[in-house]
Design a protein around this motif. Structure first.
Motif, PDB file in Angstrom:
ATOM      1  N   ALA A 208       0.823  -1.200   0.000  1.00 27.07           N
ATOM      2  CA  ALA A 208       0.000   0.000   0.000  1.00 27.07           C
ATOM      3  C   ALA A 208       0.859   1.253   0.000  1.00 27.07           C
ATOM      4  CB  ALA A 208      -0.924   0.014   1.216  1.00 27.07           C
ATOM      5  N   VAL A 209       0.439   2.258  -0.757  1.00 27.01           N
ATOM      6  CA  VAL A 209       1.082   3.566  -0.794  1.00 27.01           C
ATOM      7  C   VAL A 209       0.076   4.609  -0.325  1.00 27.01           C
ATOM      8  CG1 VAL A 209       2.035   5.373  -2.294  1.00 27.01           C
ATOM      9  CG2 VAL A 209       2.692   2.981  -2.637  1.00 27.01           C
ATOM     10  N   THR A 210       0.528   5.499   0.559  1.00 23.56           N
ATOM     11  CA  THR A 210      -0.329   6.571   1.061  1.00 23.56           C
ATOM     12  C   THR A 210       0.402   7.896   0.903  1.00 23.56           C
ATOM     13  OG1 THR A 210      -1.141   5.026   2.740  1.00 23.56           O
ATOM     14  CG2 THR A 210      -1.727   7.345   3.000  1.00 23.56           C
ATOM     15  N   VAL A 211      -0.322   8.924   0.449  1.00 21.92           N
ATOM     16  CA  VAL A 211       0.249  10.251   0.231  1.00 21.92           C
ATOM     17  C   VAL A 211      -0.614  11.283   0.951  1.00 21.92           C
ATOM     18  CG1 VAL A 211       0.798  12.018  -1.501  1.00 21.92           C
ATOM     19  CG2 VAL A 211       1.220   9.597  -2.001  1.00 21.92           C
ATOM     20  N   ARG A 212       0.044  12.278   1.565  1.00 22.55           N
ATOM     21  CA  ARG A 212      -0.686  13.364   2.230  1.00 22.55           C
ATOM     22  C   ARG A 212      -1.559  14.109   1.232  1.00 22.55           C
ATOM     23  NH1 ARG A 212       3.278  17.447   5.007  1.00 22.55           N
ATOM     24  NH2 ARG A 212       1.324  18.646   4.986  1.00 22.55           N
ATOM     25  N   ALA A 213      -2.762  14.454   1.663  1.00 27.53           N
ATOM     26  CA  ALA A 213      -3.677  15.192   0.792  1.00 27.53           C
ATOM     27  C   ALA A 213      -3.540  16.701   0.968  1.00 27.53           C
ATOM     28  CB  ALA A 213      -5.125  14.772   1.067  1.00 27.53           C
ATOM     29  N   ASP A 214      -2.996  17.153   2.116  1.00 31.68           N
ATOM     30  CA  ASP A 214      -2.964  18.590   2.420  1.00 31.68           C
ATOM     31  C   ASP A 214      -1.677  19.251   1.927  1.00 31.68           C
ATOM     32  OD1 ASP A 214      -1.411  17.212   4.263  1.00 31.68           O
ATOM     33  OD2 ASP A 214      -1.761  18.682   5.857  1.00 31.68           O
TER      34      ASP A 214
END
Length: 351
Positions: A208-214
């Motif tokens: 899984a890859v997660t990236v900040r949205a802000d």
């Protein structure tokens, strides 16, 4: 072949190798890594070593007032410029780079590495044998920047330009498709606190890859490129996983190259001093680590860029010149191994 040319090769290759080591040492001891990678992104069709040689020699020519611009734009060989209707201006010295020396090898059992034999220049393969060229060493070659030539204008080559914070059109979707194609899910996190202070995270266990949205669009897409580089380069138990600094610099360097190839403003990107991690790898010198890392970064970034359906700047190929079949030197006798050729044989020098 006359032995004299081999002697000249030896001297020039020694000079060239020393020049390369000096250029790499500048990256190890100074804050030049980011600027070098931005330059490599513009000349990514050439090896990391040859790119550094072009960069350092052009910089020296600029400091002496021999060329008008601090950064080269397009380089090609003497005869290559002639095919484009241009000629090297009298008095302009070429930039010396490494060129491959190849020989022909034949085998009746291609899958058996020990079955290949080297053919003499006029020797024909036996019936049923497969013939393949193989790199056996290097020789010096010369290229000139377009500013050192005169003649017919080159074809226009458009380069994308972006406003600060803007993401290149289609780059997020393209990178996301590659992430998913490598078997990883992709999601957005609300903020850095959710990710323990990080801008992005790659979990190999959960795939899984997660990236900040802000963050602004450019920062998000740069972070996604960083995480894709981790996927492509840093599987668990790999060498880079045991050297955290190396892995982070590699991933950020790939992201920088991908961004630079799309005209992104990379001035705010931060890459740690190379020396802190290059010196930490046991059993090799810091210079060898930088050379190996630089080439790994270039190849990874090029592979990703080749898979993206986005508008990108040129790869350093001179407009109108076909480098799909780079010139090679066929050796009829084996030259005495030089420092550079020995480096090729042990994998420390990549063309």
């Amino acid at each position: 072949m006359n032995p004299q040319p081999h002697h000249e090769w030896e001297e020039k290759l020694t000079e060239l190798h020393e020049h390369l080591v000096s250029a790499v040492e500048a990256l190890v001891t100074g804050d030049e890594w980011k600027r070098a990678l931005e330059f490599v992104a513009r000349f990514r069709s050439r090896s990391f070593n040859n790119t550094l040689l072009i960069w350092s020699q052009h910089d020296a020519a600029y400091r002496r007032g021999l060329v008008p611009d601090p950064v080269p734009s397009y380089v090609a060989g003497f005869k290559q410029w002639q095919t484009l209707g241009r000629h090297v201006v009298a008095g302009q010295k070429g930039y010396m780079i490494f060129a491959p020396v190849t020989a022909r090898f034949a085998s009746s059992s291609p899958s058996d590495p020990g079955s290949w034999r080297r053919l003499n220049p006029s020797e024909r393969p036996r019936s049923g044998e497969v013939v393949r060229p193989r790199m056996i060493g290097v020789k010096p070659a010369y290229v000139w920047d377009v500013s050192q030539t005169d003649g017919q204008p080159l074809p226009d080559s458009s380069t994308p330009h972006l406003l600060k914070g803007e993401a290149p059109a289609g780059l997020w979707d393209g990178l996301a498709s590659l992430v998913r194609g490598d078997g990883f899910s992709l999601s957005l996190a609300q903020d850095a606190q959710t990710l323990g202070g990080a801008n992005g995270m790659t979990g190999f266990g959960l795939r899984a890859v997660t990236v900040r949205a802000d963050m602004d669009a450019a920062a998000r897409v740069k972070t996604l490129a960083h995480e894709l580089a981790h996927i492509r380069m840093h599987e668990p138990n790999g060498e880079a996983r045991s050297h955290r600094g190396t892995g982070e610099v590699e991933a950020e360097s790939v992201a920088l190259m991908i961004g630079a190839a799309h005209g992104m403003d990379t001035t705010a990107y931060t890459i740690p001093y190379v020396s802190t991690w290059a010196a930490s790898v046991s059993g090799t010198t810091a210079v060898e680590v930088v050379q190996a890392t630089g080439e790994r970064v270039r190849r990874t970034a090029v592979a990703i860029l080749d898979q993206l359906p986005t508008a990108q700047s040129g790869a350093g190929d001179t407009p109108g010149l076909d480098r799909s079949k780079p010139a090679q030197v066929i050796a009829d006798t084996a030259p005495k191994p030089s420092t550079a050729q020995t480096a090729v044989q042990r994998g420390a020098l990549t063309l």
